[in-house]
Design an enzyme around this catalytic site. Sequence first.
Site, PDB file in Angstrom:
ATOM      1  N   ALA A  12       0.790  -1.095  -0.086  1.00  0.00           N
ATOM      2  CA  ALA A  12       0.052  -0.073  -0.149  1.00  0.00           C
ATOM      3  C   ALA A  12       0.803   1.283  -0.077  1.00  0.00           C
ATOM      4  O   ALA A  12       0.191   2.414   0.212  1.00  0.00           O
ATOM      5  CB  ALA A  12      -1.059   0.100   1.253  1.00  0.00           C
ATOM      6  N   ILE A  16      -1.470   0.628  -6.986  1.00  0.00           N
ATOM      7  CA  ILE A  16      -2.674   0.332  -6.747  1.00  0.00           C
ATOM      8  C   ILE A  16      -3.136   0.247  -5.287  1.00  0.00           C
ATOM      9  O   ILE A  16      -4.201   0.637  -4.677  1.00  0.00           O
ATOM     10  CB  ILE A  16      -3.000  -1.118  -7.279  1.00  0.00           C
ATOM     11  CG1 ILE A  16      -2.980  -1.115  -8.779  1.00  0.00           C
ATOM     12  CG2 ILE A  16      -4.478  -1.675  -6.858  1.00  0.00           C
ATOM     13  CD1 ILE A  16      -2.823  -2.420  -9.573  1.00  0.00           C
ATOM     14  N   TYR A 158       6.530 -14.903 -12.875  1.00  0.00           N
ATOM     15  CA  TYR A 158       5.636 -14.065 -12.602  1.00  0.00           C
ATOM     16  C   TYR A 158       4.053 -14.622 -12.702  1.00  0.00           C
ATOM     17  O   TYR A 158       3.135 -14.724 -12.054  1.00  0.00           O
ATOM     18  CB  TYR A 158       5.541 -12.594 -13.274  1.00  0.00           C
ATOM     19  CG  TYR A 158       4.490 -11.882 -12.771  1.00  0.00           C
ATOM     20  CD1 TYR A 158       4.585 -11.156 -11.559  1.00  0.00           C
ATOM     21  CD2 TYR A 158       3.537 -11.290 -13.631  1.00  0.00           C
ATOM     22  CE1 TYR A 158       3.587 -10.287 -10.941  1.00  0.00           C
ATOM     23  CE2 TYR A 158       2.472 -10.414 -13.195  1.00  0.00           C
ATOM     24  CZ  TYR A 158       2.524  -9.847 -11.963  1.00  0.00           C
ATOM     25  OH  TYR A 158       1.674  -9.029 -11.473  1.00  0.00           O
TER      26      TYR A 158
END
Length: 279
Positions: A12, A16, A158
């Site tokens: 955070a 996003i 990924y």
Amino acid sequence: MRDRRTVVITGASDGIGAAAARRLHADGHEVVVVGRSPAKTRAIAADLKADHLVADYSRLDDVRELAAALAAKHPRIDVLANNAGGMFGARAETVDGFEQTFQVNHLAPFLLTNLLQDVLIASRATVIQTASVAARLFGSIDMADLNSRRQYTPMRAYGAAKLGNILFTRELHNRLNPHGVNAAAFHPGVIASAFAAGTSNRAMGFLYTNTFARRFLGTPASGADQLVWLSETTPGQAWVPGLYYEKRSVAARVNPQSTRDDLAHELWERSAAMTGLKT
């Protein structure tokens, strides 16, 4: 105003996660900001006058300390948003001995969620995974090579880790939904953020760092939309738990592996063994 909820968001301090934290705070919720960078995490939290914690997901001991601190400070967690993650360059192993893409994107949030299981059950919480369309495009789970020792590229690693997020969501639903915990995974879109800053993949590096190319990417605020939607709405009414979402709808095209309950179960058991959890 919506019912006030306590929302823990990892990753955070930027992108996003930061955008979702700001929006949820503006909507009146208590947001707990979790990030890797002490300075960035502290700055976001200061703006929101929110609690914050720092953890480096490349160290599982940091995850264990994070879980203990969250449980002590927040006996109720309505939403756990497992948003932290990233794409990296050349293959590297963490201090815990795991390939870093797999650990940061899958093992760390798996461990955090399990260590907070009692709090999440007591809170009848929602657990959200920030996954990716890379799970369908590049993902393949090989149980014999979860650490990508035989075949490694940044994109393959990924994609496999993001596929792991979706399978984790599926198995979490199967195990904890009877206890009141709801889970969902989502693709945020291709977002102009710093998550791929360390990749050695030229195409991805160009896409995320070139000023002109970034004009065609989504904003962190647009990427945060589904995270906020899943956090604020009622599972079973606004969305069906246990599934993977794109643009606020159940994804129409998925990796076939992502629908296999047997694979989701096996990945959970292997992940528990890797992180030292009892199954």
